[in-house]
Design a protein around this motif. Structure first.
Motif, PDB file in Angstrom:
ATOM      1  N   TRP A  61      71.220 -35.666  -5.019  1.00 24.61           N
ATOM      2  CA  TRP A  61      70.539 -35.226  -3.782  1.00 24.61           C
ATOM      3  C   TRP A  61      70.275 -33.716  -3.854  1.00 24.61           C
ATOM      4  O   TRP A  61      70.420 -32.979  -2.896  1.00 24.61           O
ATOM      5  N   HIS A  62      69.796 -33.325  -5.023  1.00 21.13           N
ATOM      6  CA  HIS A  62      69.602 -31.908  -5.353  1.00 21.13           C
ATOM      7  C   HIS A  62      68.662 -31.188  -4.399  1.00 21.13           C
ATOM      8  O   HIS A  62      68.756 -29.983  -4.189  1.00 21.13           O
ATOM      9  N   HIS A  63      67.731 -31.909  -3.786  1.00 20.82           N
ATOM     10  CA  HIS A  63      66.704 -31.302  -2.945  1.00 20.82           C
ATOM     11  C   HIS A  63      67.155 -31.092  -1.509  1.00 20.82           C
ATOM     12  O   HIS A  63      66.470 -30.427  -0.733  1.00 20.82           O
ATOM     13  N   VAL A  64      68.287 -31.658  -1.133  1.00 21.09           N
ATOM     14  CA  VAL A  64      68.763 -31.590   0.253  1.00 21.09           C
ATOM     15  C   VAL A  64      69.542 -30.295   0.460  1.00 21.09           C
ATOM     16  O   VAL A  64      70.420 -29.952  -0.329  1.00 21.09           O
ATOM     17  N   ARG A  65      69.236 -29.597   1.541  1.00 16.78           N
ATOM     18  CA  ARG A  65      69.950 -28.354   1.857  1.00 16.78           C
ATOM     19  C   ARG A  65      71.148 -28.662   2.736  1.00 16.78           C
ATOM     20  O   ARG A  65      71.042 -29.394   3.717  1.00 16.78           O
ATOM     21  N   LEU A  66      72.296 -28.120   2.370  1.00 14.88           N
ATOM     22  CA  LEU A  66      73.511 -28.363   3.137  1.00 14.88           C
ATOM     23  C   LEU A  66      73.472 -27.603   4.457  1.00 14.88           C
ATOM     24  O   LEU A  66      72.797 -26.576   4.573  1.00 14.88           O
ATOM     25  N   PHE A  67      74.223 -28.099   5.450  1.00 15.68           N
ATOM     26  CA  PHE A  67      74.320 -27.354   6.702  1.00 15.68           C
ATOM     27  C   PHE A  67      75.609 -26.540   6.778  1.00 15.68           C
ATOM     28  O   PHE A  67      75.919 -25.960   7.810  1.00 15.68           O
ATOM     29  N   SER A  68      76.364 -26.501   5.691  1.00 16.66           N
ATOM     30  CA  SER A  68      77.502 -25.591   5.570  1.00 16.66           C
ATOM     31  C   SER A  68      77.070 -24.377   4.757  1.00 16.66           C
ATOM     32  O   SER A  68      76.294 -24.491   3.801  1.00 16.66           O
ATOM     33  N   ARG A  69      77.586 -23.201   5.129  1.00 15.79           N
ATOM     34  CA  ARG A  69      77.284 -21.969   4.401  1.00 15.79           C
ATOM     35  C   ARG A  69      78.098 -21.926   3.108  1.00 15.79           C
ATOM     36  O   ARG A  69      79.083 -22.631   2.948  1.00 15.79           O
ATOM     37  N   TRP A  70      77.679 -21.063   2.195  1.00 17.09           N
ATOM     38  CA  TRP A  70      78.444 -20.864   0.974  1.00 17.09           C
ATOM     39  C   TRP A  70      79.904 -20.528   1.290  1.00 17.09           C
ATOM     40  O   TRP A  70      80.818 -20.950   0.570  1.00 17.09           O
ATOM     41  N   ALA A  71      80.133 -19.783   2.356  1.00 12.79           N
ATOM     42  CA  ALA A  71      81.498 -19.400   2.714  1.00 12.79           C
ATOM     43  C   ALA A  71      82.384 -20.611   2.952  1.00 12.79           C
ATOM     44  O   ALA A  71      83.610 -20.537   2.797  1.00 12.79           O
ATOM     45  N   GLU A  72      81.772 -21.741   3.327  1.00 15.26           N
ATOM     46  CA  GLU A  72      82.524 -22.956   3.626  1.00 15.26           C
ATOM     47  C   GLU A  72      82.476 -23.968   2.479  1.00 15.26           C
ATOM     48  O   GLU A  72      83.069 -25.038   2.579  1.00 15.26           O
ATOM     49  N   LEU A  73      81.799 -23.623   1.395  1.00  9.28           N
ATOM     50  CA  LEU A  73      81.592 -24.565   0.298  1.00  9.28           C
ATOM     51  C   LEU A  73      82.330 -24.198  -0.974  1.00  9.28           C
ATOM     52  O   LEU A  73      82.295 -24.948  -1.951  1.00  9.28           O
ATOM     53  N   VAL A  74      82.989 -23.045  -0.976  1.00  2.00           N
ATOM     54  CA  VAL A  74      83.771 -22.611  -2.133  1.00  2.00           C
ATOM     55  C   VAL A  74      85.248 -22.742  -1.788  1.00  2.00           C
ATOM     56  O   VAL A  74      85.733 -22.124  -0.844  1.00  2.00           O
ATOM     57  N   ALA A  75      85.968 -23.559  -2.523  1.00  2.00           N
ATOM     58  CA  ALA A  75      87.385 -23.768  -2.259  1.00  2.00           C
ATOM     59  C   ALA A  75      88.170 -22.491  -2.572  1.00  2.00           C
ATOM     60  O   ALA A  75      87.904 -21.832  -3.583  1.00  2.00           O
ATOM     61  N   PRO A  76      89.142 -22.136  -1.729  1.00  2.00           N
ATOM     62  CA  PRO A  76      89.900 -20.893  -1.964  1.00  2.00           C
ATOM     63  C   PRO A  76      90.536 -20.816  -3.350  1.00  2.00           C
ATOM     64  O   PRO A  76      90.463 -19.785  -4.020  1.00  2.00           O
ATOM     65  N   ALA A  77      91.163 -21.902  -3.797  1.00  3.65           N
ATOM     66  CA  ALA A  77      91.802 -21.865  -5.119  1.00  3.65           C
ATOM     67  C   ALA A  77      90.767 -21.746  -6.228  1.00  3.65           C
ATOM     68  O   ALA A  77      91.008 -21.106  -7.256  1.00  3.65           O
ATOM     69  N   ALA A  78      89.608 -22.369  -6.026  1.00  2.00           N
ATOM     70  CA  ALA A  78      88.538 -22.261  -7.018  1.00  2.00           C
ATOM     71  C   ALA A  78      88.038 -20.828  -7.115  1.00  2.00           C
ATOM     72  O   ALA A  78      87.792 -20.313  -8.216  1.00  2.00           O
ATOM     73  N   ARG A  79      87.910 -20.170  -5.995  1.00  3.02           N
ATOM     74  CA  ARG A  79      87.484 -18.760  -5.995  1.00  3.02           C
ATOM     75  C   ARG A  79      88.480 -17.903  -6.766  1.00  3.02           C
ATOM     76  O   ARG A  79      88.102 -17.043  -7.564  1.00  3.02           O
ATOM     77  N   ARG A  80      89.769 -18.155  -6.533  1.00  3.25           N
ATOM     78  CA  ARG A  80      90.793 -17.367  -7.222  1.00  3.25           C
ATOM     79  C   ARG A  80      90.798 -17.623  -8.721  1.00  3.25           C
ATOM     80  O   ARG A  80      91.177 -16.747  -9.510  1.00  3.25           O
ATOM     81  N   LEU A  81      90.371 -18.799  -9.129  1.00  2.00           N
ATOM     82  CA  LEU A  81      90.274 -19.102 -10.556  1.00  2.00           C
ATOM     83  C   LEU A  81      89.027 -18.488 -11.172  1.00  2.00           C
ATOM     84  O   LEU A  81      89.059 -17.964 -12.295  1.00  2.00           O
ATOM     85  N   LEU A  82      87.926 -18.503 -10.428  1.00  2.00           N
ATOM     86  CA  LEU A  82      86.638 -18.084 -10.971  1.00  2.00           C
ATOM     87  C   LEU A  82      86.457 -16.568 -11.025  1.00  2.00           C
ATOM     88  O   LEU A  82      85.929 -16.032 -12.002  1.00  2.00           O
ATOM     89  N   GLU A  83      86.847 -15.877  -9.981  1.00  2.00           N
ATOM     90  CA  GLU A  83      86.521 -14.454  -9.873  1.00  2.00           C
ATOM     91  C   GLU A  83      87.096 -13.609 -11.008  1.00  2.00           C
ATOM     92  O   GLU A  83      86.404 -12.711 -11.509  1.00  2.00           O
ATOM     93  N   PRO A  84      88.331 -13.854 -11.469  1.00  2.00           N
ATOM     94  CA  PRO A  84      88.827 -13.055 -12.603  1.00  2.00           C
ATOM     95  C   PRO A  84      88.035 -13.276 -13.886  1.00  2.00           C
ATOM     96  O   PRO A  84      88.121 -12.467 -14.818  1.00  2.00           O
ATOM     97  N   GLN A  85      87.245 -14.344 -13.936  1.00  2.00           N
ATOM     98  CA  GLN A  85      86.436 -14.626 -15.121  1.00  2.00           C
ATOM     99  C   GLN A  85      85.017 -14.086 -14.987  1.00  2.00           C
ATOM    100  O   GLN A  85      84.147 -14.395 -15.799  1.00  2.00           O
ATOM    101  N   GLY A  86      84.788 -13.286 -13.929  1.00  2.00           N
ATOM    102  CA  GLY A  86      83.497 -12.641 -13.775  1.00  2.00           C
ATOM    103  C   GLY A  86      82.482 -13.402 -12.948  1.00  2.00           C
ATOM    104  O   GLY A  86      81.320 -12.978 -12.865  1.00  2.00           O
ATOM    105  N   TRP A  87      82.894 -14.496 -12.336  1.00  2.00           N
ATOM    106  CA  TRP A  87      81.967 -15.278 -11.509  1.00  2.00           C
ATOM    107  C   TRP A  87      81.554 -14.489 -10.282  1.00  2.00           C
ATOM    108  O   TRP A  87      82.383 -13.871  -9.616  1.00  2.00           O
ATOM    109  N   GLN A  88      80.265 -14.477 -10.004  1.00  2.00           N
ATOM    110  CA  GLN A  88      79.744 -13.799  -8.830  1.00  2.00           C
ATOM    111  C   GLN A  88      79.441 -14.818  -7.745  1.00  2.00           C
ATOM    112  O   GLN A  88      78.606 -15.705  -7.923  1.00  2.00           O
TER     113      GLN A  88
END
Length: 444
Positions: free
Chosen positions: A45-72
């Motif tokens: 469903w790649h064409h459908v836009r979510l009604f949640s913001r990015w702030a609500e779509l990134v899991a906290p633990a995932a952010r903590r894993l990704l950011e030290p690896q340079g993820w923006q």
């Protein structure tokens, strides 16, 4: 069993979040995904836009894993499409998890080692076995300390039939019936529907999304006609809470769909429960259980929700609600027959526990047949589950999430019962049947 992995089924948003939580807890996850890439279902469903913001779509633990690896991180206030969610977040997260994620691996069964579901003796001392079929047809058995099923419900859409089973003739008419929101930005797809009579069946957010898209097509191609088919007896609160919705984009979707109906782009038919799909030349006629017949349609789009596939969990002991097929402790919180406002209290391992120890349904699958699941809910679920598996009971029982209210109160559930016959209650004020002891009552 501490040296065994925790098998996570599905490399979607909740499955990958579970893996990130487990890594943070010092546990070993193994994510099994039958698709070839992370977010395989989201990509459909790649064409459908979510009604949640990015702030609500990134899991906290995932952010903590990704950011030290340079993820923006994308703009927190932006609203991604399914394609953007997969490309900018899910695939980088799977890459960060590395060989903890295996693709082309379909889970076809889960059991207790050496025990079918009937056997009690020695059950708790044995690990779980996960039966896997690989993309090249090989069979494999993986021994696991726990299983988190985050496989979702995408592959099991509800049928058009009003009794929960395919209507007579529905299967035979499969070439004229779709069960996903069509991508009308694709010229080939748009050509299939332009200038045609299209019936859209369903009352959830997917149906509203489709109605808005088809209304836009009708503006460009005025000969396009849209009939919106509802099983309930009145439109009622289908459009949602509008400006009262604490997820603004969700409220705006309902307002846009309402505007399309009021502008005359959409004809609404209520109280229609499809019993049969009858051919009429190259077109289809829908007949209801009461004998009503719709004008012949060229295309039918069924967006009536989803249901869990429980077939491969037949050898583990699950405690599922008889109505929703959701965990019994969760069901009263989400049952649309009694839950009048669509706002669900956060919950975790306690509400998701089954008689089979260390087996959890998480994400959309945990909701069974209930609608309106938010990614934030799934992220909190797997945070709590990971804490429980790590032996951190205090954290597992602590609720760390406040969910946005829908702004819809006193709804009519999934059918057409009058509002006065409902259980009562309003958003933020649970009715009698909704009151139960949660993991952390102080967070309500």
């Amino acid at each position: 069993m501490s040296d065994l992995p925790v098998v996570v089924v599905g490399a979607g948003p909740v499955g990958l979040a579970a893996a990130a939580e487990l890594v943070e807890r010092g546990l070993t996850p193994l994510v099994l995904e039958r698709g070839e890439r992370a977010g395989a279902a989201v990509a459909q469903w790649h064409h459908v836009r979510l009604f949640s913001r990015w702030a609500e779509l990134v899991a906290p633990a995932a952010r903590r894993l990704l950011e030290p690896q340079g993820w923006q991180a994308p703009d927190a206030e932006g609203y991604p499409t399914g394609a953007e969610w997969a490309r900018l977040y899910l695939r980088p997260l799977a890459d960060a998890l590395g060989d903890r994620v295996r693709f082309g691996s379909e889970v076809v069964g889960v059991a207790r080692r050496g025990r079918d579901r009937v056997v009690d003796t020695g059950r708790e001392s044995e690990p779980l076995t996960v039966h896997v079929r690989t993309a090249d047809g090989r069979e494999e058995r993986i021994t696991a300390s726990a299983v988190i099923d985050a496989s979702g419900t995408w592959t099991s859409p509800n049928p058009l039939g009003g009794d929960g089973l395919p209507a007579i003739g529905e299967t035979a008419a499969a070439d004229r019936i779709a069960y996903q929101v069509p991508d009308l930005t694709d010229a080939t797809v748009a050509a299939r529907y332009a200038g045609k009579h299209v019936v859209v069946a369903g009352s959830g957010h997917s149906a509203l999304t489709a109605l808005v898209a088809f209304a836009g097509l009708a503006e460009q191609q005025p000969s396009t006609r849209i009939t919106w088919l509802l099983r309930r007896g009145a439109v009622g609160t289908v459009f949602g809470g509008g400006e009262a919705d604490q997820l603004p984009a969700r409220g705006a979707l309902g307002l846009r769909a309402k505007a399309a109906v009021e502008a005359g782009h959409v004809r609404v038919v209520t109280g229609f429960r499809t019993d049969a799909v009858e051919p009429d030349g190259d077109r289809l006629v829908l007949r209801s259980s009461a004998g009503q017949r719709l004008e012949a349609a060229d295309e039918v789009v069924v967006l009536a929700g989803f249901r869990p596939d429980l077939s491969w969990l037949s050898e583990v002991r699950l405690a599922l609600d008889a109505t929703l097929q959701a965990p019994v402790a969760l069901a009263p919180l989400i049952d649309p027959n009694v839950h009048s406002c669509g706002t669900v209290y956060p919950h975790g391992a306690k509400e998701l526990t089954h008689p089979e120890s260390n087996v959890f349904l998480a994400g959309m699958k945990s909701y069974g047949r209930a609608p309106t699941f938010l990614a934030m809910t799934g992220y909190e679920q797997v945070r709590s589950i990971a804490a429980a598996l790590a032996g951190d009971r205090e954290s597992a029982e602590r609720v760390e999430l406040v969910l946005p209210e829908t702004g819809v109160c006193g709804g009519s559930g999934v059918f057409d019962a009058p509002a006065e016959d409902q259980a009562g209650g309003c958003c933020g004020t649970p009715s009698g049947p909704e009151v139960l002891t949660l993991s952390a009552p102080s967070a309500r």
